[in-house]
Design a protein around this motif. Sequence first.
Motif, PDB file in Angstrom:
ATOM      1  N   ARG A   1     -16.832  -5.222 -24.874  1.00 47.72           N
ATOM      2  CA  ARG A   1     -17.718  -4.191 -25.437  1.00 47.72           C
ATOM      3  C   ARG A   1     -17.339  -3.891 -26.878  1.00 47.72           C
ATOM      4  NH1 ARG A   1     -16.009   0.668 -25.134  1.00 47.72           N
ATOM      5  NH2 ARG A   1     -15.331   0.561 -22.972  1.00 47.72           N
ATOM      6  N   GLU A   2     -16.024  -3.741 -27.117  1.00 49.28           N
ATOM      7  CA  GLU A   2     -15.595  -3.434 -28.487  1.00 49.28           C
ATOM      8  C   GLU A   2     -16.038  -4.531 -29.445  1.00 49.28           C
ATOM      9  OE1 GLU A   2     -11.417  -2.709 -28.290  1.00 49.28           O
ATOM     10  OE2 GLU A   2     -11.705  -0.661 -27.541  1.00 49.28           O
ATOM     11  N   ALA A   3     -15.862  -5.768 -28.996  1.00 47.15           N
ATOM     12  CA  ALA A   3     -16.239  -6.887 -29.860  1.00 47.15           C
ATOM     13  C   ALA A   3     -17.724  -6.833 -30.186  1.00 47.15           C
ATOM     14  CB  ALA A   3     -15.907  -8.202 -29.172  1.00 47.15           C
ATOM     15  N   LEU A   4     -18.532  -6.485 -29.202  1.00 47.04           N
ATOM     16  CA  LEU A   4     -19.983  -6.521 -29.431  1.00 47.04           C
ATOM     17  C   LEU A   4     -20.517  -5.284 -30.134  1.00 47.04           C
ATOM     18  CD1 LEU A   4     -21.254  -8.163 -26.151  1.00 47.04           C
ATOM     19  CD2 LEU A   4     -21.468  -9.074 -28.440  1.00 47.04           C
ATOM     20  N   THR A   5     -19.981  -4.104 -29.788  1.00 42.96           N
ATOM     21  CA  THR A   5     -20.545  -2.903 -30.430  1.00 42.96           C
ATOM     22  C   THR A   5     -20.197  -2.905 -31.915  1.00 42.96           C
ATOM     23  OG1 THR A   5     -18.656  -1.676 -29.594  1.00 42.96           O
ATOM     24  CG2 THR A   5     -20.717  -1.356 -28.443  1.00 42.96           C
ATOM     25  N   GLY A   6     -19.046  -3.456 -32.261  1.00 46.06           N
ATOM     26  CA  GLY A   6     -18.701  -3.590 -33.681  1.00 46.06           C
ATOM     27  C   GLY A   6     -19.705  -4.457 -34.407  1.00 46.06           C
ATOM     28  N   LEU A   7     -20.422  -5.241 -33.666  1.00 42.72           N
ATOM     29  CA  LEU A   7     -21.411  -6.146 -34.270  1.00 42.72           C
ATOM     30  C   LEU A   7     -22.825  -5.670 -33.974  1.00 42.72           C
ATOM     31  CD1 LEU A   7     -19.452  -9.289 -33.292  1.00 42.72           C
ATOM     32  CD2 LEU A   7     -19.914  -8.563 -35.604  1.00 42.72           C
ATOM     33  N   ARG A   8     -22.924  -4.353 -33.733  1.00 42.74           N
ATOM     34  CA  ARG A   8     -24.229  -3.700 -33.573  1.00 42.74           C
ATOM     35  C   ARG A   8     -24.979  -4.138 -32.324  1.00 42.74           C
ATOM     36  NH1 ARG A   8     -24.142  -3.967 -39.336  1.00 42.74           N
ATOM     37  NH2 ARG A   8     -25.197  -5.963 -39.330  1.00 42.74           N
ATOM     38  N   TRP A   9     -24.249  -4.515 -31.297  1.00 42.96           N
ATOM     39  CA  TRP A   9     -24.902  -4.748 -30.009  1.00 42.96           C
ATOM     40  C   TRP A   9     -24.808  -3.463 -29.220  1.00 42.96           C
ATOM     41  CZ3 TRP A   9     -26.903  -9.192 -27.506  1.00 42.96           C
ATOM     42  CH2 TRP A   9     -26.938 -10.339 -28.307  1.00 42.96           C
ATOM     43  N   GLU A  10     -25.869  -3.173 -28.475  1.00 41.02           N
ATOM     44  CA  GLU A  10     -25.833  -2.037 -27.579  1.00 41.02           C
ATOM     45  C   GLU A  10     -25.517  -2.598 -26.197  1.00 41.02           C
ATOM     46  OE1 GLU A  10     -29.044   0.878 -28.495  1.00 41.02           O
ATOM     47  OE2 GLU A  10     -29.317   0.645 -26.315  1.00 41.02           O
ATOM     48  N   VAL A  11     -24.408  -2.140 -25.635  1.00 40.58           N
ATOM     49  CA  VAL A  11     -23.934  -2.776 -24.405  1.00 40.58           C
ATOM     50  C   VAL A  11     -23.983  -1.804 -23.235  1.00 40.58           C
ATOM     51  CG1 VAL A  11     -21.984  -3.953 -23.323  1.00 40.58           C
ATOM     52  CG2 VAL A  11     -22.408  -4.241 -25.765  1.00 40.58           C
ATOM     53  N   GLN A  12     -24.609  -2.237 -22.167  1.00 37.10           N
ATOM     54  CA  GLN A  12     -24.650  -1.461 -20.933  1.00 37.10           C
ATOM     55  C   GLN A  12     -23.660  -2.104 -19.961  1.00 37.10           C
ATOM     56  OE1 GLN A  12     -27.164   1.204 -20.085  1.00 37.10           O
ATOM     57  NE2 GLN A  12     -25.456   1.441 -18.676  1.00 37.10           N
ATOM     58  N   GLU A  13     -22.701  -1.311 -19.482  1.00 40.94           N
ATOM     59  CA  GLU A  13     -21.675  -1.914 -18.626  1.00 40.94           C
ATOM     60  C   GLU A  13     -22.003  -1.756 -17.147  1.00 40.94           C
ATOM     61  OE1 GLU A  13     -17.596  -0.911 -19.655  1.00 40.94           O
ATOM     62  OE2 GLU A  13     -18.346  -0.371 -21.642  1.00 40.94           O
ATOM     63  N   ALA A  14     -21.735  -2.791 -16.384  1.00 46.44           N
ATOM     64  CA  ALA A  14     -21.919  -2.750 -14.925  1.00 46.44           C
ATOM     65  C   ALA A  14     -20.650  -3.281 -14.275  1.00 46.44           C
ATOM     66  CB  ALA A  14     -23.113  -3.607 -14.529  1.00 46.44           C
ATOM     67  N   GLN A  15     -20.338  -2.716 -13.109  1.00 46.13           N
ATOM     68  CA  GLN A  15     -19.099  -3.143 -12.445  1.00 46.13           C
ATOM     69  C   GLN A  15     -19.301  -4.302 -11.495  1.00 46.13           C
ATOM     70  OE1 GLN A  15     -16.857   0.126 -10.911  1.00 46.13           O
ATOM     71  NE2 GLN A  15     -17.587   1.457 -12.519  1.00 46.13           N
ATOM     72  N   GLY A  16     -20.535  -4.627 -11.226  1.00 43.80           N
ATOM     73  CA  GLY A  16     -20.784  -5.734 -10.303  1.00 43.80           C
ATOM     74  C   GLY A  16     -22.157  -6.319 -10.563  1.00 43.80           C
ATOM     75  N   GLY A  17     -22.477  -7.360  -9.807  1.00 46.84           N
ATOM     76  CA  GLY A  17     -23.718  -8.083 -10.024  1.00 46.84           C
ATOM     77  C   GLY A  17     -24.951  -7.265  -9.677  1.00 46.84           C
ATOM     78  N   ALA A  18     -24.877  -6.535  -8.549  1.00 39.01           N
ATOM     79  CA  ALA A  18     -26.059  -5.780  -8.125  1.00 39.01           C
ATOM     80  C   ALA A  18     -26.388  -4.701  -9.153  1.00 39.01           C
ATOM     81  CB  ALA A  18     -25.815  -5.162  -6.753  1.00 39.01           C
ATOM     82  N   GLU A  19     -25.336  -4.047  -9.647  1.00 38.96           N
ATOM     83  CA  GLU A  19     -25.552  -2.990 -10.636  1.00 38.96           C
ATOM     84  C   GLU A  19     -26.137  -3.599 -11.921  1.00 38.96           C
ATOM     85  OE1 GLU A  19     -21.953  -0.903 -11.608  1.00 38.96           O
ATOM     86  OE2 GLU A  19     -22.980   0.376 -13.059  1.00 38.96           O
ATOM     87  N   ALA A  20     -25.619  -4.753 -12.310  1.00 38.24           N
ATOM     88  CA  ALA A  20     -26.114  -5.407 -13.527  1.00 38.24           C
ATOM     89  C   ALA A  20     -27.583  -5.774 -13.365  1.00 38.24           C
ATOM     90  CB  ALA A  20     -25.274  -6.650 -13.821  1.00 38.24           C
ATOM     91  N   LEU A  21     -27.938  -6.278 -12.188  1.00 36.96           N
ATOM     92  CA  LEU A  21     -29.345  -6.637 -11.955  1.00 36.96           C
ATOM     93  C   LEU A  21     -30.232  -5.399 -12.007  1.00 36.96           C
ATOM     94  CD1 LEU A  21     -28.999  -9.299  -9.116  1.00 36.96           C
ATOM     95  CD2 LEU A  21     -29.888  -9.682 -11.413  1.00 36.96           C
ATOM     96  N   ALA A  22     -29.697  -4.287 -11.489  1.00 37.75           N
ATOM     97  CA  ALA A  22     -30.483  -3.047 -11.509  1.00 37.75           C
ATOM     98  C   ALA A  22     -30.729  -2.607 -12.956  1.00 37.75           C
ATOM     99  CB  ALA A  22     -29.765  -1.952 -10.731  1.00 37.75           C
ATOM    100  N   TYR A  23     -29.729  -2.763 -13.814  1.00 36.27           N
ATOM    101  CA  TYR A  23     -29.924  -2.406 -15.228  1.00 36.27           C
ATOM    102  C   TYR A  23     -31.010  -3.279 -15.857  1.00 36.27           C
ATOM    103  CZ  TYR A  23     -25.808   0.587 -15.361  1.00 36.27           C
ATOM    104  OH  TYR A  23     -24.916   1.579 -15.150  1.00 36.27           O
ATOM    105  N   LEU A  24     -30.961  -4.562 -15.522  1.00 36.68           N
ATOM    106  CA  LEU A  24     -31.963  -5.467 -16.093  1.00 36.68           C
ATOM    107  C   LEU A  24     -33.362  -5.109 -15.622  1.00 36.68           C
ATOM    108  CD1 LEU A  24     -30.899  -9.210 -16.206  1.00 36.68           C
ATOM    109  CD2 LEU A  24     -31.262  -7.618 -18.063  1.00 36.68           C
ATOM    110  N   GLU A  25     -33.448  -4.697 -14.344  1.00 38.96           N
ATOM    111  CA  GLU A  25     -34.760  -4.285 -13.810  1.00 38.96           C
ATOM    112  C   GLU A  25     -35.269  -3.083 -14.585  1.00 38.96           C
ATOM    113  OE1 GLU A  25     -36.626  -5.551 -11.495  1.00 38.96           O
ATOM    114  OE2 GLU A  25     -35.244  -7.109 -10.826  1.00 38.96           O
ATOM    115  N   ALA A  26     -34.355  -2.142 -14.854  1.00 36.66           N
ATOM    116  CA  ALA A  26     -34.768  -0.892 -15.501  1.00 36.66           C
ATOM    117  C   ALA A  26     -35.142  -1.135 -16.958  1.00 36.66           C
ATOM    118  CB  ALA A  26     -33.643   0.127 -15.407  1.00 36.66           C
ATOM    119  N   ARG A  27     -34.428  -2.047 -17.599  1.00 37.23           N
ATOM    120  CA  ARG A  27     -34.670  -2.256 -19.027  1.00 37.23           C
ATOM    121  C   ARG A  27     -34.270  -3.685 -19.398  1.00 37.23           C
ATOM    122  NH1 ARG A  27     -31.109   0.495 -23.631  1.00 37.23           N
ATOM    123  NH2 ARG A  27     -31.998  -0.642 -25.362  1.00 37.23           N
TER     124      ARG A  27
END
Length: 420
Positions: free
Chosen positions: A24-50
């Motif tokens: 995250r630090e590496a990417l936010t320093g480069l102006r990426w907006e990062v949404q963190e997920a602890q597992g695959g299902a949560e990550a998929l849910a984020y993708l569904e939402a946005r």
Amino acid sequence: MPRTPQPRTAVLASADLSFRTRVREALTGLRWEVQEAQGGAEALAYLEARPCEAMIVDTWLPDLEIQEFLAECEKRHPQTDLIAVDDPGPERGPERTQARSPRRNEVLLALRRGQDADHEPQGDGASWNGMPEMTPVHDRTVVREEIFVRGTAVVEATRPGAEPGPGTVRLPELIGEAPAMLEVSRRIRLVAPRAATVLVQGPTGSGKELVARAIHRLSPRANRRLVALNCAAIPDTLLEAELFGHTRGAFTGAVQGRIGRIEAADGGTLFLDEIGEMPLALQAKLLRFLETGEVQRIGDNDPIRVDVRIVAATHRSLAEMVKAGSFRADLYYRLAVFLIRTPGLGERPEDLPLLVERLLARMAEQAPVRRLSAEAMERLRQHAWPGNVRELQHVLERAAILAAESPEIGAAEIEFGETF
Ligand SMILES: Nc1ncnc2c1ncn2[C@@H]1O[C@H](COP(=O)(O)OP(=O)(O)OP(=O)(O)O)[C@@H](O)[C@H]1O
């Protein structure tokens, strides 16, 4: 005047906090907006939402096989670039081969440049395309690329042609490959990222609490508390105070004020075991809490807002109880937003050998354990298992002790306890 670039969006999925922090630090320093997920299902849910531009995923996920996860992302979100990241360590992910797209190269580059602020790219990001080090490489020219982000090897994701199996893989804590067990895992993964109330139904010892813990572990609430309350273990007269808390002097014996389990679970999950044993009067109060999100301690008039996800479990048929008038229909519907049924061991005899193997292996971590003879296995197969996996655990523990001086666990060492 130089245009301020829009932040680019990525979901970063890993169970490992330190890993997430580094990337995250590496990417936010480069102006990426990062949404963190602890597992695959949560990550998929984020993708569904946005929908977002990139999915950066640890090759080890607590809930999904990486290939299954990548295939799911590919199917549902073909626009999102996928990057699997291997943390260096003994457990490497599967071999990966895949041609790279320019945008995926951008993420890899961003990750690499995260090491070095002097390299921070300027412009709108589009200029990153075609960077000499990152010009797209066609199939099979390069099968693996490693970039180091502060000690982390970043390896390009792959989605080899092979299909990832039946579309459902069991969760690590739930032993069993029978279709009914795979369905349990599938349902857990689907519901965990959401806030929905879950009702787990199944016979005693069939893993209902295990399911509740897995839901919590895979939910965005995982770093908050899971509070458990067994409604059958607490006298009716004390259950209300246990759930809602009380002020000092609220009733005889309340020498001190106490918060209830609902409040204690604020931000996390409350596991209400044996919900069928809850008295009707208290059911009404629980329903009120579920509808308003507010609790009122006994003796206090001020309601307190709490954010708690409820997972309830029962070995009884709540639907039958509703018919018999001993469980409120409105509470039943509110709880059973999402149902998970844990099958008894008798319903999945094909899982017995796997369960025996895994349970013996777990026991062997504590003390040496003999192998099970074919006759002993046959004896286990003949049993009806009213106490399900818990009973199997106990039978194996007893057998391991009895067989300590034998070359293997024989049929004679298999003793079943009393049945009720
Ligand atoms: N599928 C499974 N894989 C591995 N262990 C299991 C499984 N199912 C149950 N167990 C183990 O069996 C024991 C009982 O499980 P658990 O307490 O979750 O059952 P339960 O359905 O909640 O029981 P009860 O209704 O009596 O409260 C635990 O030690 C649990 O780890």
